[in-house]
Each structure stands twice: as C-alpha cells, then as structure tokens.
Scaffold this motif. Structure first.
Motif, short mmCIF file in Angstrom:
data_model
loop_
_atom_site.label_atom_id
_atom_site.label_comp_id
_atom_site.label_asym_id
_atom_site.label_seq_id
_atom_site.Cartn_x
_atom_site.Cartn_y
_atom_site.Cartn_z
N ARG A 231 0.82 -1.23 0.00
CA ARG A 231 0.00 0.00 0.00
C ARG A 231 0.86 1.28 0.00
NH1 ARG A 231 -5.11 2.18 2.36
NH2 ARG A 231 -6.01 0.13 2.17
N ASN A 232 2.03 1.22 0.64
CA ASN A 232 2.88 2.42 0.73
C ASN A 232 3.86 2.54 -0.43
OD1 ASN A 232 4.78 0.48 1.26
ND2 ASN A 232 5.69 1.55 3.02
N LEU A 266 -3.31 -3.94 -1.45
CA LEU A 266 -3.61 -2.87 -0.49
C LEU A 266 -3.74 -3.41 0.93
CD1 LEU A 266 -6.19 -0.69 -2.49
CD2 LEU A 266 -3.73 -0.29 -2.15
N PRO A 269 0.43 -3.30 4.32
CA PRO A 269 0.73 -1.88 4.51
C PRO A 269 2.10 -1.46 4.00
CG PRO A 269 0.75 -3.06 6.62
CD PRO A 269 0.26 -4.02 5.59
N GLY A 334 0.69 8.14 0.18
CA GLY A 334 -0.40 7.15 0.29
C GLY A 334 -1.34 7.10 -0.89
N LEU A 336 -1.66 5.12 -3.38
CA LEU A 336 -2.21 3.82 -3.80
C LEU A 336 -3.50 3.50 -3.05
CD1 LEU A 336 1.00 1.59 -4.26
CD2 LEU A 336 -0.32 2.84 -5.98
N GLY A 337 -3.53 3.86 -1.77
CA GLY A 337 -4.71 3.59 -0.96
C GLY A 337 -5.93 4.37 -1.43
#
Ligand code: MRU
Length: 341
Positions: A231-232, A266, A269, A334, A336-337
C-alpha cells in the motif's frame, strides 16, 4: 471457455499447454497442463513464471477444470492448492480468489467467463502500462532491466519490457542492458530471447556489472517488474532489484517499477509484510536447464536463496501502473490507498 493465446501459454479450446520456460532459450518445449495439479507443479517449478502469468495460468486452469463439473469441494481444494504454488506474487492469489467467487457453488459457465476475463484484462493492463511507461523513454536512451518482465511473464506484451517494446515500436532507438539475474538467469535466458525475437538491440551483463554501466552514464533509466506492491509503494521483485535501486540512487539514475493493478496488494501496509519465497540451495550451488545439471560449489555449502527482495518506495523515482505514473512523493503520501480496487 474460448481459445486464448499468449507467448508462454495456449488454450486451444480443448487443451491447455505451457511453454517450459526452464528450457529456454535452448529448447522450445510445450507441456500439457490438463489438471490444476499439473498447473500447480508447472508454476511451482517455474516452467510457468512471472507474476501476471502465474495468475492468468491458474485462472485458465481452474476455468478448464470447471468445464468437467467438479463438486464445489473439489474445485475449492484445487483452487487452494494452486493458490499456494508460490507465495510472493499476489497476482496468483487475486486470480484464484476471483475464480472461487465466480464458481461459487458450482457455476461452471461463470468460472469459464471469469478465466477469459482475467486473461483479457491482463492483455489490456499490459497495453496501458506500455503506453504510460513509453512516454518516459527518449530516443537514443540506454535502459537497464532485471529478470524477465516481458511477454513471457504476462498474457500480453509484458510489464517493464512491454514499456521498452512500445517505445521501440513508436520509433525510439533504444539499447537495453539486461541483467543476467542470478540464480535462475531469467534475464540471460528469457529477456535476451525476447529482445532478440523483437529485434531490439541489447547487451547482457552479470548482475554485478550493472553499477559500472550506471557510473559510466550508459543507462538513462532502470525499468523493472514487480511481484507485489504494498500500500505504501514498497515492492517485492526478483532478488537483485533492491541493490539496483540503491545503485540508481547513488548514481542519480531514475528507477521505475512497472506493474499492473493486479500486482498491488492494499492489504499489505508496507514491504516488510510481503512474504518472500525461499528456494532450494542447489539453485545457488550450481545450475540446471536444457544443458543438464552442473554444480560448482561444495555440495554441502550453506546457501542464502531468497527469490525476491523488497525495495522501499523511497528509492522509487516513479511507479508505472496501468492507471498512470505515480511519483515517489505521491506513493509516500499514500496515493495507492486512494486509487481503490
Ligand atoms: O521467479 P519469477 O521468474 O517468477 O520472478 C519474476 C519477476 O520477478 C518478474 O520481474 C516479475 O514477475 C514481475 S514483471 C512480470
């Protein structure tokens, strides 16, 4: 299920076969993959490999199996076995989970349609990545890549190598520096084979020589694939990628992973949560392929053989996705989240 054809996998309407990537480039041998268990073995031993392709192969295998009308418990057991064939590339888990949802309590037609959709989507994702990534490349650029991220690794033109191909077909003159990619030599065996077929000029070097090419200014950008993007923005790719990213940072060379959305996880993390596959010690003590088996290290040499490493987003210049190109700053903030499923 209707016929589908990729460079490394063919469903002809009746039979599913895979190109044995362990034997390339010496030999082009096709293997039957008539059952999910046979496909599991092909994926496990890397006859079929590359993050997107193993997801597509698992999906087609389950779609083919569903045609025989298996009991739901048998279908679920076959899916679970396929899902565990390799642990790092999340495309495999995403594809198998989609097939399970489509099949439900026995919908064979829906399973066939889902397998076709997974194949077709992979082709389209490759096209989109190629389009976004090609815009980064200039006429005359030297590009360095690691492992194999071409058509052999996907249902379409590839991820990082698909970008190179698209830029080349757009008329940009490129030269590709190909990392051999120890220990299984996906660069030397597979990427070199693909580039030769495409007529794109390339030079092969051992992994340890890449830093010299970067220092000499012969490489404008480094493009690599990915097996799982957290996700990061941290990502796992073929072992050696992290070292390459560190070298790029040192020499000021832009470094870009290229991945489809099916490689983004996702639920993870950051990179330290990505499961990394450990492989057999004999892969490092020697080598095997169409030429046979050789060992050059003592037979009991202790070996460290993770198949992948994790590169932190802080070393990424930008991530090329099918949805667009995302800078390091955006990844670290962030982004992608926020892109959703
Ligand atoms: O062990 P492999 O050969 O399946 O590893 C493949 C890679 O690391 C590729 O670079 C990757 O799958 C991503 S690009 C298709």
């Amino acid at each position: 299920m209707n016929p589908r054809r990729a460079l490394g996998l063919v469903f002809d309407g009746e039979r599913l076969t895979v190109l044995d990537q362990r034997r390339l480039p010496t030999e082009e041998r096709w293997l039957p993959a008539e059952t999910p268990e046979a496909m599991r073995e092909h994926i496990h031993c890397l006859a079929v490999r590359g993050a997107p392709l193993i997801g597509v192969a698992a999906a087609l295998s389950l779609g083919h199996y569903a045609r025989g009308g298996p009991r739901p418990e048998a279908f679920r057991a076959a899916a679970a076995r396929l899902r565990s064939a390799r642990p790092t590339a999340v495309n495999l888990m995403h594809a198998v989970d989609r097939m399970l949802r489509a099949f439900g309590d026995g919908d064979t037609e829906a399973a066939g349609r889902e397998a076709e959709a997974i194949f077709d989507e992979d082709v389209a994702l490759c096209e989109a990545m190629a389009r976004h990534g090609a815009a980064l490349l200039g006429d005359g650029d030297g590009v360095l890549t690691h492992c194999n991220s071409g058509a052999l690794a996907t249902a379409g033109v590839g991820t990082a190598l698909g970008v190179v191909r698209r830029a080349w077909e757009d008329g940009k003159r490129l030269h590709v520096y190909v990392d051999e990619t120890r220990p299984l030599l996906q660069g030397a065996r597979l990427t070199a084979w693909e580039l030769r077929r495409l007529g794109i000029p390339y030079t092969l070097q051992t992994d340890g020589m890449a830093a010299l090419l970067l220092r000499a200014g012969r490489v404008k950008r480094v493009l690599v694939g990915a097996d799982r993007v957290a996700r990061n923005g941290d990502f796992a790719n073929k072992v050696g990628t992290y070292g390459l990213a560190v070298q790029c940072a040192h020499h000021g060379v832009p470094f870009h992973p290229v991945a489809p959305w099916s490689t983004v996880d996702l639920a993870v993390p950051s990179g330290e949560h990505i499961p990394i596959e450990d492989r057999a010690p004999d892969e490092v003590r020697g080598a095997s392929g169409a030429f046979g088996t050789v060992r050059w290290a003592p037979e009991d040499a202790a070996v460290f053989n993770p198949s992948f490493d994790v590169t932190p987003a802080s070393l990424v210049t930008s991530l090329v996705l099918d949805r667009g190109v995302y800078s390091r700053e955006a990844l670290l903030a962030g982004v992608l989240g926020t892109l959703g499923g």
